[in-house]
Design a protein around this motif. Sequence first.
Motif, PDB file in Angstrom:
ATOM      1  N   TYR A 382       0.834  -1.218   0.000  1.00 60.77           N
ATOM      2  CA  TYR A 382       0.000   0.000   0.000  1.00 60.77           C
ATOM      3  C   TYR A 382       0.864   1.263   0.000  1.00 60.77           C
ATOM      4  O   TYR A 382       0.515   2.254  -0.643  1.00 60.77           O
ATOM      5  N   ARG A 386       0.712   4.208  -2.613  1.00 57.92           N
ATOM      6  CA  ARG A 386       0.418   5.584  -2.185  1.00 57.92           C
ATOM      7  C   ARG A 386       1.538   6.535  -2.598  1.00 57.92           C
ATOM      8  O   ARG A 386       1.312   7.554  -3.231  1.00 57.92           O
ATOM      9  N   ASN A 424      -3.417  10.910  -2.441  1.00 57.26           N
ATOM     10  CA  ASN A 424      -2.366  10.094  -1.827  1.00 57.26           C
ATOM     11  C   ASN A 424      -1.273  10.916  -1.148  1.00 57.26           C
ATOM     12  O   ASN A 424      -0.491  10.389  -0.363  1.00 57.26           O
ATOM     13  N   VAL A 453      -5.818   2.094   4.788  1.00 58.35           N
ATOM     14  CA  VAL A 453      -5.480   1.610   3.433  1.00 58.35           C
ATOM     15  C   VAL A 453      -6.604   1.965   2.455  1.00 58.35           C
ATOM     16  O   VAL A 453      -6.365   2.160   1.261  1.00 58.35           O
ATOM     17  N   VAL A 456      -6.014   5.009   0.202  1.00 58.36           N
ATOM     18  CA  VAL A 456      -5.086   5.015  -0.940  1.00 58.36           C
ATOM     19  C   VAL A 456      -5.930   4.949  -2.213  1.00 58.36           C
ATOM     20  O   VAL A 456      -6.750   4.056  -2.381  1.00 58.36           O
ATOM     21  N   LYS A 473      -4.311  -7.045  -6.450  1.00 60.84           N
ATOM     22  CA  LYS A 473      -3.827  -7.123  -5.064  1.00 60.84           C
ATOM     23  C   LYS A 473      -3.313  -8.525  -4.762  1.00 60.84           C
ATOM     24  O   LYS A 473      -2.323  -8.695  -4.056  1.00 60.84           O
TER      25      LYS A 473
END
Length: 552
Positions: A382, A386, A424, A453, A456, A473
Amino acid sequence: MMNAATEDADRTLARTLLVASVTFLCALHVWRRLRGGGSAAAGPPGPFAWPLVGNAAQLGAAPHVYFARLAKKYGDVFQIRLGRRAVVVLNGAAIKQALVKQGPAFAGRPDFTSFHCVSNGDSLAFGTATPRWRTRRRVAQATVRAASTGDAHTRCAFQNHIVCEVRALLRLFLEETRRRRYFQPALYLVVSTANIMSAVCFGRRYAYDDAEFRHVVGRNDQFTRTVGAGSVVDVMPWLQYFPNPVKTMFQNFKSLNREFSLFIGAKVAQHRETLRPGAAVRDMTDAFILAMDRLGDLGVPPAAAEGVPPGGKDYVAATIGDVFGASQDTLSTALQWIVLFLVRLPDIQRRLQEEVDKVVDRERIPSMEDQQRLPYVMAFIYEVMRYTSFVPLTIPHSTMTDTTIMGYSVPKDTVVFVNQWSMNWDQDIWTQPDSFDPERFLYPDGSLNKDLVGNVLIFSQGKRRCIGEDLSKMQLFLFTSLLAHQCHMSSDPANPPQTGFTYGLTLKPLPFSIAVKLRDSMSVLERVKSLPLNRTAEGTTGQPEPEGHSEN
Ligand code: HEM
């Protein structure tokens, strides 16, 4: 006397003209208000725009950063001009307001020159929202899910493709380190990602030195530069009509799209030839053929299906092309950034290895079941997303109707840029957004802060939100945890990795070099059996892969 009389007459005339002008302007204003459905809203504020080019020259090498600076001055919604087009730029809180709360109004795509070249003008991702598009998107979303993360069986098969590809990549990295000590990993990461998606989409993978495959997938940077928000050819299309660097770039873009479409078209044709009625679905292309053929002309009532030949239009190639293209460009860029930060920050790499070692011993390899127990791995991923915001602006949107946003009026067909980077790096959400710190996503007890999270923003939101988020992911988690478990990477001291980038739809890291060594033996990874690929392209559908087969 004569002069005094003339002056009086002049004054009267001037007064009359003034009154007439004011009356005319008032009437015009009232007429505009009435025409605008009673909305008194003015357009968004913004900087002075130069004739012909507008603000194009001010965008610089990092338009997202320039936009964030303008947002500080004008607010989260402002307007610039690029060539002859007005462009509304959304930042911070305005993004959710527009894309989620006013989703249908902001779901369009502009009729940009470059967008017409993608998938022969039938792109799902670069086409505007129509009833047919909505059905197609629903089918695409369901088909992608069913072929990757939909249930335990497909998740397991998808995981197997990823593990086998990481194994092939690792072998190659070790070989390159042995031969050259330091090497650039970028192209290998592109081929590796494309291979995973090729296994899912077409049931086959390619050798890393396959010239045709490298040619098709190795030009992401040219693609991404031309379709990124602020692309010169889109805002000043007249530049393509006389010799100049923009024209050359656009010609390359057109030819790479043509070659990509031919590659995908051949795959779909091979699948259609070998698809037997009632037989098991072999891969995502089969699934798309069956789903889209079942819908005929995508379920659109005849009145709305103008211009469609009898029997319906074949959208399979355009849709699978979008899925294959969108996934391999974004995911390979993500992997490049992940590797870059692993070698740039050795302490973080060590911490990842420690966490993976604690949860996964040397007798097995990390799997999706370990994800909950590897919060630092997730926090690292993450933070890479970001910090780099490697899709800084979404694909440009456009308004489908006259609308308003944060009190400003925006007419139908206005181009809209969505600045994900502004979220972000928002100082109201993140402490020290300019420092790379995965810890920010962890609670003091080490668990993952799921609320944070969620802030983001990289897959966008609303009607155009990315359809590959879950798949991505999963892939990023397995890739990162497998690398941390299996090897140690280091950077070339003569060419240390920088956080600079080249701008486009995705931000690409500048070239960097690495060396890779095993932490232990690869024996556990070597024992993983690859699931059979159907190898439709060679007409050997259903034949199991030979044991240990990794490259065609
Ligand atoms: C880390 C990886 C990825 C990132 C960061 C990402 C990000 C994005 C973003 C920002 C958009 C544009 C949304 C908008 O315009 O508002 C998008 C669209 C899209 N993405 Fe992804 N993406 C990723 C991976 C994937 C994968 C793996 C697939 C395929 C399975 C995929 C398929 C698509 C498609 C088809 C669209 C077009 C959606 C539409 O226009 O309605 N993406 N993605």
